[in-house]
Design a protein around this motif. Structure first.
Motif, PDB file in Angstrom:
ATOM      1  N   ALA A 143      34.770  39.800  35.298  1.00 53.91           N
ATOM      2  CA  ALA A 143      36.108  39.340  35.638  1.00 53.91           C
ATOM      3  C   ALA A 143      36.928  40.445  36.268  1.00 53.91           C
ATOM      4  CB  ALA A 143      36.808  38.813  34.383  1.00 53.91           C
TER       5      ALA A 143
ATOM      6  N   LYS B 276      34.158  47.353  36.494  1.00 53.25           N
ATOM      7  CA  LYS B 276      33.371  47.699  35.315  1.00 53.25           C
ATOM      8  C   LYS B 276      33.534  49.167  34.930  1.00 53.25           C
ATOM      9  CE  LYS B 276      29.734  45.826  37.339  1.00 53.25           C
ATOM     10  NZ  LYS B 276      28.390  45.290  37.634  1.00 53.25           N
TER      11      LYS B 276
ATOM     12  N   ASP C 192      32.838  45.117  31.161  1.00 48.62           N
ATOM     13  CA  ASP C 192      33.746  44.411  32.064  1.00 48.62           C
ATOM     14  C   ASP C 192      35.168  44.739  31.623  1.00 48.62           C
ATOM     15  OD1 ASP C 192      35.301  42.656  33.487  1.00 48.62           O
ATOM     16  OD2 ASP C 192      34.279  40.837  32.829  1.00 48.62           O
TER      17      ASP C 192
ATOM     18  N   GLY D 220      37.858  43.552  32.629  1.00 45.41           N
ATOM     19  CA  GLY D 220      38.718  42.378  32.575  1.00 45.41           C
ATOM     20  C   GLY D 220      38.655  41.682  31.231  1.00 45.41           C
ATOM     21  N   THR D 221      37.432  41.455  30.743  1.00 52.04           N
ATOM     22  CA  THR D 221      37.243  40.792  29.447  1.00 52.04           C
ATOM     23  C   THR D 221      37.062  41.773  28.304  1.00 52.04           C
ATOM     24  OG1 THR D 221      34.836  40.685  29.719  1.00 52.04           O
ATOM     25  CG2 THR D 221      36.136  38.855  30.608  1.00 52.04           C
ATOM     26  N   GLU D 222      36.818  43.059  28.648  1.00 51.28           N
ATOM     27  CA  GLU D 222      36.574  44.124  27.672  1.00 51.28           C
ATOM     28  C   GLU D 222      35.369  43.805  26.790  1.00 51.28           C
ATOM     29  OE1 GLU D 222      40.262  44.989  25.699  1.00 51.28           O
ATOM     30  OE2 GLU D 222      41.277  45.501  27.575  1.00 51.28           O
ATOM     31  N   ARG D 223      34.338  43.290  27.428  1.00 52.21           N
ATOM     32  CA  ARG D 223      33.084  42.988  26.750  1.00 52.21           C
ATOM     33  C   ARG D 223      31.948  43.764  27.399  1.00 52.21           C
ATOM     34  NH1 ARG D 223      32.210  36.640  26.166  1.00 52.21           N
ATOM     35  NH2 ARG D 223      30.469  37.449  24.935  1.00 52.21           N
TER      36      ARG D 223
ATOM     37  N   SER E  43      32.852  39.045  41.225  1.00 54.95           N
ATOM     38  CA  SER E  43      34.198  38.601  40.901  1.00 54.95           C
ATOM     39  C   SER E  43      34.776  37.772  42.029  1.00 54.95           C
ATOM     40  CB  SER E  43      35.107  39.817  40.656  1.00 54.95           C
ATOM     41  OG  SER E  43      34.610  40.612  39.609  1.00 54.95           O
TER      42      SER E  43
ATOM     43  N   PRO F 193      35.411  29.137  35.600  1.00 57.33           N
ATOM     44  CA  PRO F 193      35.453  30.157  34.560  1.00 57.33           C
ATOM     45  C   PRO F 193      34.130  30.869  34.456  1.00 57.33           C
ATOM     46  CG  PRO F 193      36.380  28.083  33.781  1.00 57.33           C
ATOM     47  CD  PRO F 193      35.740  27.800  35.090  1.00 57.33           C
ATOM     48  N   ALA F 194      34.174  32.152  34.097  1.00 56.54           N
ATOM     49  CA  ALA F 194      32.942  32.961  34.026  1.00 56.54           C
ATOM     50  C   ALA F 194      31.938  32.336  33.073  1.00 56.54           C
ATOM     51  CB  ALA F 194      33.285  34.382  33.601  1.00 56.54           C
ATOM     52  N   ALA F 195      32.411  31.734  31.983  1.00 46.28           N
ATOM     53  CA  ALA F 195      31.502  31.179  30.998  1.00 46.28           C
ATOM     54  C   ALA F 195      30.693  30.015  31.540  1.00 46.28           C
ATOM     55  CB  ALA F 195      32.299  30.714  29.770  1.00 46.28           C
TER      56      ALA F 195
END
Length: 429
Positions: free
Chosen positions: A27, A30, A45, A47-50, A326, A420-422
């Motif tokens: 998102a 990186k 990432d 954006g999502t901090e994952r 993205s 959505p990314a998911a």
């Protein structure tokens, strides 16, 4: 017993393998974190901090640098003789480059052509040609540890940790030779040029202060007092304050670059080691070697939080660009031109969306497309150029003034850009 489809069973087996990782679409830009004791790099990432992936690299990752266009990540293995080159699109190692015994600190030239490597065990700085993925030249420097390249690209300053002869060694990048030395009383740790190139910030072993060198005169200025064991100090573009990692109390300290005075401190994890700033300039990312995590610090004053990574994270580097996966859905998108690079170098927009290029550099540039579609031949400093795209496709472009500056726009249908990314299928690295 519930039947599991064959494809799903394959994914379960692959996910259980330590050498396999899923790389989801990012998102945001990186962050790459070198886990020293695991010999891996965690990909986050921002954006999502994952954590998106964990990438095996050369043993003892102790230096990380991202190419100016954001497409490649270089990691030095200090317990090996190699440099790992990671493709930021797939987050996989594409080249392992032999550089010499015990490579440590890394730096890159502004055009991305060369990566400088402090080859500590062989007492030299290696120049890695990023086009050929091989060492193209070397310069003798005793026990090099870290490297900083002047923003004007003319010289590199190298922290030399030769026992009894500590120094900053200045290397002429065009001539590939040492041109001067600045003696030091203590062993140098890290050194960084501020974004405007006016000051070099240096930390020394056992000294609770940041040393400040006037880059124009090579004269020392008033040091900035800190807590015990300051490590990396930097003044990022867009920040009024400078920032330094202070390992003893486990904090990040802000400082006034003009007055060279300490400011507020922000607690982070155990034994913080390194830091970088987010692409939007709003957050600091700090690697915590003692707590196996990364602290995300909101510069606006919000609470800091952590992202778990591998064992003994040391260096961290954040892309200044969004990843090629993205997409900017709706509204407008923006590309900055600075430090002789397009940021981001790869951007995805939707059909009909406006994309604006802003020249934030000190030199004139231009935007010319390979397919001869609408661009601009000359974009002066401070000026902007905008265009929209009426059909999907991949649009490669370059700077009309500096053709080695290349980048890409990917245009997708609005429904795909907005998904959505998911809901998007992950790709395996």
């Amino acid at each position: 017993m519930i039947a599991i489809p064959r494809f799903a069973r394959i994914l379960v087996v692959l996910a259980a393998s330590s050498t396999f990782a899923f790389t989801a679409l990012a998102a945001g830009p990186k962050a790459y974190v070198g886990n020293f004791k695991d010999s891996t790099v965690s990909v986050i990432d921002t954006g999502t901090e994952r954590v998106l992936a964990t990438v095996p690299v050369a043993a003892g990752p102790d230096g990380i640098v991202i190419s100016p266009n954001g497409r490649r990540v270089f990691v030095s293995g200090s317990s090996s003789s190699a440099l790992s080159e990671i493709d930021a699109a797939t987050d996989s190692v594409t080249h392992t480059i032999e550089v010499g015994k015990g490579p440590q600190g890394l730096a890159t030239t502004a055009d991305g052509r060369w990566v400088l490597v402090a080859v500590n065990g062989d007492d030299r700085v290696a120049f890695v040609d990023t086009a050929t993925h091989a060492v193209g030249a070397t310069v003798p420097v005793p026990k090099p540890h870290t490297i900083a390249v002047r923003p004007d690209g003319r010289q590199a300053y190298v922290a030399s940790q030769e026992p009894g002869h500590f120094a900053l060694v200045v290397v002429d990048l065009a001539a590939r030779k040492v041109v001067s030395e600045i003696p030091l009383e203590k062993a140098p740790r890290d050194l960084e040029f501020g974004h405007d190139g006016k000051a070099l910030y240096l930390t020394l072993a056992g000294v609770p202060a940041v040393q400040v060198l006037d880059a124009a005169t090579n004269q020392w200025q008033t040091p900035i007092p800190t807590g015990v064991s300051p490590h990396i100090a930097q003044h990022f573009a867009g920040m009024a304050s400078g920032v330094v990692v202070v390992q003893g109390p486990g904090e990040v300290m802000l400082f006034d670059p003009a007055a060279r005075a300490p400011g507020r401190s922000i607690g982070v994890g155990k034994q913080p080691h390194w830091l970088d700033i987010s692409a939007d300039g709003k957050k600091l990312w700090v690697s915590n070697e003692g707590s196996n995590d990364v602290s995300v610090v909101d510069l606006a004053g919000g609470p800091a939080h952590t992202v778990a990574v591998g064992n003994a994270p040391r260096k961290i580097a954040v892309q200044r660009t969004a990843g090629p996966g993205s997409a900017h859905a709706g509204g407008s998108a923006h590309v900055a031109i600075r430090n002789f690079a397009f940021e981001p170098a790869q951007i995805t927009v939707s059909v009909g969306q406006t994309l604006t290029w802003q020249n934030d550099d000190g030199a004139p540039h231009g935007v010319v497309f390979k397919d001869a579609s609408a661009g601009i031949d000359l974009l002066l400093p401070g000026k902007a150029f905008s265009r929209s795209f009426d059909k999907p496709g991949v649009y490669d472009y370059a700077c009309s003034v500096h053709p080695y500056m290349t980048a890409r726009v990917t245009v997708v249908a609005p429904s795909r850009a907005a998904a959505p990314a998911a809901q998007r299928a992950p790709s395996a690295s």
